[in-house]
Design a protein around this motif. Structure first.
Motif, short mmCIF file in Angstrom:
data_model
loop_
_atom_site.label_atom_id
_atom_site.label_comp_id
_atom_site.label_asym_id
_atom_site.label_seq_id
_atom_site.Cartn_x
_atom_site.Cartn_y
_atom_site.Cartn_z
N ASP A 64 0.85 -1.20 0.00
CA ASP A 64 0.00 0.00 0.00
C ASP A 64 0.88 1.25 0.00
O ASP A 64 2.01 1.23 0.49
CB ASP A 64 -0.90 0.06 1.25
N LYS A 65 0.32 2.35 -0.52
CA LYS A 65 1.03 3.63 -0.53
C LYS A 65 0.90 4.28 0.85
O LYS A 65 -0.16 4.30 1.44
CB LYS A 65 0.42 4.55 -1.59
N VAL A 66 2.03 4.82 1.33
CA VAL A 66 2.06 5.49 2.62
C VAL A 66 2.04 7.00 2.38
O VAL A 66 2.85 7.51 1.60
CB VAL A 66 3.33 5.13 3.43
N ASP A 67 1.14 7.70 3.03
CA ASP A 67 1.10 9.16 2.95
C ASP A 67 1.84 9.73 4.15
O ASP A 67 1.50 9.42 5.29
CB ASP A 67 -0.34 9.66 2.94
N GLN A 68 2.83 10.57 3.88
CA GLN A 68 3.59 11.20 4.96
C GLN A 68 2.76 12.32 5.57
O GLN A 68 2.10 13.05 4.85
CB GLN A 68 4.86 11.87 4.42
N PRO A 69 2.82 12.48 6.87
CA PRO A 69 2.18 13.65 7.48
C PRO A 69 3.07 14.88 7.22
O PRO A 69 4.18 14.75 6.71
CB PRO A 69 2.15 13.30 8.97
N ASN A 70 2.56 16.05 7.56
CA ASN A 70 3.38 17.26 7.46
C ASN A 70 4.62 17.09 8.33
O ASN A 70 4.57 16.41 9.36
CB ASN A 70 2.61 18.49 7.93
N ALA A 71 5.70 17.72 7.92
CA ALA A 71 6.95 17.63 8.68
C ALA A 71 6.73 18.16 10.09
O ALA A 71 6.12 19.21 10.28
CB ALA A 71 8.04 18.43 7.99
N PRO A 72 7.20 17.44 11.09
CA PRO A 72 7.05 17.91 12.46
C PRO A 72 7.98 19.08 12.76
O PRO A 72 8.93 19.33 12.02
CB PRO A 72 7.43 16.69 13.30
N VAL A 73 7.68 19.80 13.82
CA VAL A 73 8.53 20.91 14.24
C VAL A 73 9.16 20.57 15.57
O VAL A 73 8.65 19.75 16.33
CB VAL A 73 7.76 22.24 14.35
N CYS A 74 10.28 21.20 15.83
CA CYS A 74 10.97 21.03 17.10
C CYS A 74 11.27 22.43 17.62
O CYS A 74 11.83 23.25 16.89
CB CYS A 74 12.26 20.23 16.90
N ASP A 75 10.89 22.70 18.85
CA ASP A 75 11.10 24.03 19.43
C ASP A 75 12.58 24.35 19.52
O ASP A 75 13.41 23.50 19.81
CB ASP A 75 10.48 24.11 20.83
N SER A 76 12.88 25.62 19.27
CA SER A 76 14.25 26.11 19.42
C SER A 76 14.60 26.16 20.90
O SER A 76 13.73 26.23 21.76
CB SER A 76 14.37 27.52 18.83
N ASP A 77 15.89 26.11 21.17
CA ASP A 77 16.35 26.34 22.54
C ASP A 77 17.26 27.56 22.52
O ASP A 77 17.28 28.30 21.53
CB ASP A 77 17.04 25.10 23.12
#
Length: 186
Positions: A64-77
């Motif tokens: 089956d084809k996999v749909d990627q979610p939107n790229a996650p974000v990581c908070d800056s430090d």
């Protein structure tokens, strides 16, 4: 006969259900077939965010084809901004088995300056007579691995202060010129 057990391929699991054929009072060779119940294998595809929380999960079948979610974000430090780079393991558009994708982020080192610190840094650089030279020298002096960050407000404020400084410089030059003119008149 004995139960032949179960087996599987990438798409189905096959579970023995019964023997098919006539095998009571066997007097000669005969063919008896095993029958199986096939069950579609579901694979779990999971995507996590930077903190390990599941942001997307779906049960799919082999191929089956996999749909990627939107790229996650990581908070800056305090020292770094983080930019999504890729999924680990490497993303596959087709299901090959159960998989858990975790994000990989690129850390970008940052410095935050106030406009005053920015100007002070520029002024420390020797042999800079024009505004353009000052910006060029600053960029060389503070060249970090990836970037120098002072923020939009900091840039606007720094430019305003540099313009003010340039105006003061021009006024000083103008004053010197006036003094020279008076000396020449006398």
């Amino acid at each position: 006969p004995e139960d032949p057990g179960a087996y599987a391929d990438e798409t189905y699991e096959y579970f023995f259900t019964s023997w098919e054929g006539k095998y009571k009072r066997v007097t000669s060779d005969c063919k008896v077939n095993a029958t199986y119940r096939k069950v579609y294998i579901e694979y779990e595809v999971v995507f996590e965010d930077a903190l390990g929380n599941v942001i997307y999960s779906e049960k799919l079948h082999y191929g089956d084809k996999v749909d990627q979610p939107n790229a996650p974000v990581c908070d800056s430090d305090e020292r770094y901004d983080y930019i999504f780079e890729k999924w680990s393991p490497d993303f596959s558009e087709k299901v090959k088995g159960s998989v858990r994708y975790t994000p990989v982020f690129k850390a970008i080192y940052k410095y935050e300056y106030t406009a005053e610190e920015f100007i002070a840094a520029v002024e420390k650089i020797e042999n800079c007579s024009t505004l353009t030279e000052r910006f060029a020298a600053l960029s060389k002096a503070f060249k970090m691995k990836d970037s120098v960050y002072i923020g939009d407000e900091g840039i606007t404020e720094a430019i305003a202060l540099l313009e003010e400084e340039t105006e003061k410089y021009n006024e000083e030059i103008s004053g010197i010129n006036e003094r020279f003119e008076k000396v020449n008149e006398d």
